[in-house]
Write a protein that holds these residues in place. Structure first.
Motif, PDB file in Angstrom:
ATOM      1  N   VAL A 244      39.606  76.804 -55.024  1.00  0.00           N
ATOM      2  CA  VAL A 244      39.390  76.682 -53.580  1.00  0.00           C
ATOM      3  C   VAL A 244      38.699  77.935 -53.056  1.00  0.00           C
ATOM      4  O   VAL A 244      37.740  77.857 -52.266  1.00  0.00           O
ATOM      5  N   GLU A 245      39.172  79.096 -53.470  1.00  0.00           N
ATOM      6  CA  GLU A 245      38.583  80.351 -53.004  1.00  0.00           C
ATOM      7  C   GLU A 245      37.118  80.443 -53.403  1.00  0.00           C
ATOM      8  O   GLU A 245      36.274  80.894 -52.624  1.00  0.00           O
ATOM      9  N   ARG A 246      36.802  80.004 -54.615  1.00  0.00           N
ATOM     10  CA  ARG A 246      35.411  80.037 -55.066  1.00  0.00           C
ATOM     11  C   ARG A 246      34.568  79.006 -54.302  1.00  0.00           C
ATOM     12  O   ARG A 246      33.421  79.274 -53.924  1.00  0.00           O
ATOM     13  N   ALA A 247      35.133  77.844 -54.046  1.00  0.00           N
ATOM     14  CA  ALA A 247      34.386  76.758 -53.414  1.00  0.00           C
ATOM     15  C   ALA A 247      33.971  77.092 -51.988  1.00  0.00           C
ATOM     16  O   ALA A 247      32.873  76.731 -51.553  1.00  0.00           O
ATOM     17  N   VAL A 248      34.820  77.789 -51.229  1.00  0.00           N
ATOM     18  CA  VAL A 248      34.487  78.072 -49.824  1.00  0.00           C
ATOM     19  C   VAL A 248      33.294  79.004 -49.714  1.00  0.00           C
ATOM     20  O   VAL A 248      32.688  79.127 -48.628  1.00  0.00           O
ATOM     21  N   HIS A 249      32.953  79.675 -50.809  1.00  0.00           N
ATOM     22  CA  HIS A 249      31.764  80.533 -50.801  1.00  0.00           C
ATOM     23  C   HIS A 249      30.539  79.813 -51.351  1.00  0.00           C
ATOM     24  O   HIS A 249      29.423  80.328 -51.260  1.00  0.00           O
TER      25      HIS A 249
END
Length: 924
Positions: A635-640
């Motif tokens: 999730v953290e990677r996807a929001v970027h």
């Protein structure tokens, strides 16, 4: 408008019911055909002989005559000459292809043949001789026979025709013939049409009933509410269908036990009729014979209403000619319509007007007015028909369909013999300044030929009506629909996954189509276990073991000795398993790799994003950036990586459960945590794909209107596409709120959506099947939401069947059996549907009172709304799917929308928290 000259001595009446039917072998005549009657030049050295079925000199002469007639018709329509390729026989796939066979005069059936060449290229066949056909006893079907076609003229798009031989012969899936009881080809055609295994659009038995003027007038007046001429009928030993009293005050039946010594009775009845109120201001009556034997060969006498003695003498003279079940009619001759003339009274004769119409049987055995043609005897101005006329004409066929429903198979000429189209002759009379249609007679091909002649006026210059105005189009669609049933009857199919209450229609349709279903299902107590030939209980809820389960299931199928023609599934969770099982059993299906690609939503988008073509435009243009999510780190990677706002959803989800708009990173983390906590496995929410796990994805949110495209593909070719529009959702959720069909998009935009859906399916390797593709139309064109590699859910199958007469379920099972679905190339919607979804969370009170299931079902049964139940129980929950769909029909989307809005307000479905008017706003 067709020009007629009713001035001949044998004309029926000034309004001209078409008694002078074409003589020749199809009408029961005999002898040699006329010669030298076709101007034009075409090849004469064509292979009209059928190997193994030699014709005598007279029969051969008629075959040559009809071939020349066909060439003349094609020439006048500006179409190319038939090419002879009979020296190289066609092979084909006997028993596995649609074969629409017509036996009869080319001029009568040309509209059907040309339309069939467009809708089903190469499958519409014209036989010019009964010798080109043969009947073979059908194994396992006592008393029935298959009809085989050895030679025919095949029809293709653009009016191309070919003279073909078929080795082995093609097996007819639909038969339509010119019929007669005389010694000519009509009788041979009648014998060929009797007791076939394939559907037939006519039979001698039905034609004998429907072309009896007295019987049809009684039928129309009693059941159709159609105006008929005031008639006095003397019937000699009438058939049972005519017994039962007068049909209306203007139709008097007098049963005669004999033909001699009837002068006193005849005089009394004629005198009473000529003085009756039924005649009104009528000044003339016609005396004629009625019955199949007199079809197209009779003379009649016209008399003044005051000539009592002459009328009686004519009736007595005609009584001597009667046989059993025949009649002498004394009927009113209505004055011709007088059209106003701006320069005072017209110096010429008044107009005699005849309305000729074709009405066709459509899906659900409903009559549809196909084409109306006006024929005039004098004058040079067209007449526009009264607005109430179409409903009256459809009532004629509705009465006929009701009659046939009560007949036995023997009375109809076979269990698959039904009347699929009807010609209706009407006279237009003027009474009190109002045009009134009066039904004169029903017929088979004459009105069809007249409508075809009108269309032919436009064919050569290519200036004419659009293709969807072809009189024969609904008939050809019915021929294809009945052919599909013929091909699928008795087929053995394995269904993987029974589904819920929303799929109850599958079992009803299977029984209607004669399918033999075998079911694999995880629930041992599923209601469908009692509705199938074989029930296999097998736990397949853990779909990460699909490959192993496919091998086990294949072993169970073999152990039970099932001889399957196909295997399919309409249930999301079971699609990959079904593809693997088909692979194990050697049955047709899209590949397991393609199914996996379409089933996993992020995999679909990422695969298409890298599919740059050729050919152009590539499906990458429609894909949307996304990121798969299996952990908080993902999730953290996807929001970027994915632009926000975005949409989070389950990788293998269905029904928009758990789909949410997320504005920023905290919302993404919060929603991921909630879903991974609440929806961990199948038991938490059955039927939405949790058997595949609860992985998620984040995809870019695209602005635009949402649409569904339902596709039928076979061999990588697009056979049909149906586009519907969705209303705005209740953000941040995406549960469907409202829908409209057919689409309100402009034709260019609709084509863009269809092509985008088609390219995305091909890009994933989906080549065969019925697929549902969800897209948004943005300012930059169509964008893919997801592909559902199965038939569209919710209400879609029902709506498409209702509006277009196309059954996606039947198409799906045909593809599953390796058969090309028998579909029209240009399905035409017969109206509009606009619907709204009901949710338990929003409508529990209404669904328990004013809009209860019983109330909605009652309104559905009365035709006031269209109900599709999607869930069984009223159970509220945070992650819900719609409970039901409620829709209204109308001739326009505006009328359907307004009806639905009023209904929702009255039932309590509309409210401040569920503003139906807003959800329907996209459909204005």
């Amino acid at each position: 408008m067709l020009s007629l000259d009713p001035s001949g001595p044998e004309w029926d009446c000034p309004l001209g019911s078409k008694d002078l039917e074409e003589e020749g072998p199809w009408g029961g005549g005999s002898g040699l055909p006329p010669t030298g009657c076709f101007p034009g030049s075409w090849r004469q050295d064509v292979g009209l002989d059928c190997k193994g079925s030699p014709e005598g000199a007279e029969a051969r002469a008629w075959t040559v005559y009809y071939y020349s007639l066909l060439q003349s018709c094609l020439q006048q329509a500006g179409l190319p000459e038939t090419q002879d390729r009979s020296q190289v026989p066609r092979t084909g796939c006997p028993g596995a292809e649609v074969t629409l066979c017509v036996l009869g005069s080319p001029s009568t059936f040309l509209p059907v043949l040309l339309e069939g060449g467009v809708q089903s290229p190469g499958n519409m066949l014209l036989c010019l001789s009964p010798a080109w056909l043969m009947k073979m006893p059908a194994p396992g079907q006592p008393g029935e026979a298959a009809l085989l076609v050895s030679k025919a003229v095949s029809f293709h798009p653009g009016g191309l025709t070919f003279l073909d031989d078929f080795v082995p012969p093609r097996r007819a899936t639909y038969f339509l013939a010119g019929l007669g009881l005389g010694p000519g080809r009509g009788r041979e055609a009648a014998e060929l049409a009797r007791d076939l295994t394939c559907p037939t659009g006519a039979s001698a038995e039905l034609a004998r009933l429907l072309e009896d003027r007295l019987l049809t007038r009684q039928l129309l007046a009693q059941q159709g509410g159609v105006a008929v001429p005031a008639t006095l009928a003397f019937t000699y030993k009438p058939p049972g269908l005519l017994r039962g009293g007068d049909a209306s005050p203007g139709l008097r039946l007098v049963e005669l036990s004999g033909k001699e010594g009837q002068k006193t009775l005849v005089k009394e009845e004629v005198e009473a009729f000529l003085r009756s109120e039924a005649l009104g201001d009528i000044l003339q009556v016609a005396v004629k014979l009625s019955g199949w034997r007199w079809r197209g060969r009779q003379a009649l006498r016209l008399h003044s209403q005051a000539e009592l003695g002459a009328v009686v003498d004519t009736v007595l003279a005609l009584l001597e000619k009667l046989e059993e079940e025949e009649s002498v009619l004394v009927e009113a001759v209505y004055p011709p319509v007088q059209l106003p003339c701006s320069d005072g009274p017209s110096p010429g004769p008044s107009l005699a007007v005849r309305v000729c119409a074709v009405v066709c049987r459509t899906q659900g055995d409903r009559p549809l007015l196909s084409k109306v043609v006006c024929g005039v005897g004098r004058g040079d101005r067209p007449l526009r028909h009264h607005n109430s006329l179409p409903r009256t004409l459809e009532a004629a066929l509705a009465a006929v369909l009701a009659l046939e429903a009560g007949l036995s198979a023997e009375q109809r000429g076979g269990c698959r013999a039904y009347t699929d189209f009807l010609g209706v002759d009407f006279a237009l009379t003027a009474a009190g300044g109002v045009l009134t249609p009066v039904a004169l007679e029903l017929n088979g091909g004459l009105c069809l030929e007249a409508c075809g002649a009108l269309e032919g006026l436009w064919a050569a210059p290519r200036l004419g009506p659009a293709a969807d105005e072809a009189a024969a189009a609904p008939l050809v669609e019915t021929m294809l629909r009945r052919s599909a049933r013929c091909l699928m009857e008795g087929k053995q199919l394995l269904v993987v996954g029974a589904g819920g209450v929303s799929k109850k229609f599958v079992w009803e349709a299977a029984r209607d189509y004669g399918l033999q279903l075998h079911l694999v299902e995880s629930d041992p107590n599923h209601f469908a276990s009692q509705l199938v030939q074989t029930f296999i209980h097998f736990d397949m809820t853990e779909h990460r073991r699909d490959e192993e389960n496919a091998r086990l299931l294949a072993g169970l199928v073999r152990a039970r000795g099932l001889k399957l023609d196909g295997c399919f599934s309409y249930w999301d969770d079971c699609l990959v398993l079904t593809a693997l099982l088909c692979q194990e059993l050697g049955l047709p299906c899209s590949s397991p790799a393609a199914m996996r690609l379409a089933k996993q939503k992020s995999l679909t988008q990422l695969h298409l994003l890298h599919h740059h073509g050729p050919p152009w435009p590539a499906p990458s243009l429609h894909a949307v950036p996304c990121c798969p999510l299996e952990s908080e780190a993902d999730v953290e990677r996807a929001v970027h990586q994915v632009p926000l706002p975005g949409v989070m959803k389950l990788e293998f989800g269905a029904g928009a459960v758990g789909v949410r708009l997320v504005e920023d990173a905290p919302q993404c983390h919060e929603h991921f945590s909630r879903i991974t906590r609440d929806l961990q496995g199948e038991a938490d929410h059955p039927g939405i794909g949790l058997g595949w796990g609860n992985a998620m994805l984040l995809m870019e949110f695209v602005e635009g209107t949402e649409h569904d495209v339902d596709l039928v593909l076979f061999g990588g070719r697009l056979l049909a596409a149906f586009v519907s529009d969705n209303g705005p959702t209740r953000l941040p959720g995406f549960t469907e709120t409202a829908a409209c069909m057919p689409t309100g998009l402009a034709p260019e935009q609709e084509a863009q959506m269809v092509q985008a859906a088609f390219r995305c399916c091909l890009g994933c390797g989906l080549l065969d099947g019925v697929f549902n593709v969800e897209l948004k139309l943005t300012g930059a064109g169509p964008r893919l939401i997801e592909i559902n590699p199965r038939m569209g859910g919710f209400y879609l199958r029902d709506w498409i069947l209702e509006l277009y007469g196309v059954d996606l379920l039947l198409a799906a099972v045909m593809v599953a059996c390796g058969l090309r679905p028998a579909l029209p190339t240009r399905p035409r919607a017969r109206g509009h549907l606009v619907g709204v979804m009901c949710l338990v969370s929003q409508h529990l009170q209404a669904l328990s009172s004013t809009a209860s299931r019983e109330t909605l079902q009652a309104l559905h049964d009365r035709g006031l709304l269209r109900l599709n139940l999607l869930e069984e129980a009223l159970v509220p929950g945070e992650y819900e799917e719609p409970y039901c769909s409620v829709a209204c029909a109308g001739p326009s989307p505006t009328e359907a929308r307004l009806r639905l809005l009023g209904l929702c307000q009255g039932l309590g479905i509309d409210g401040p928290s569920y503003p139906v008017a807003h959800f329907l706003s996209h459909f204005k």
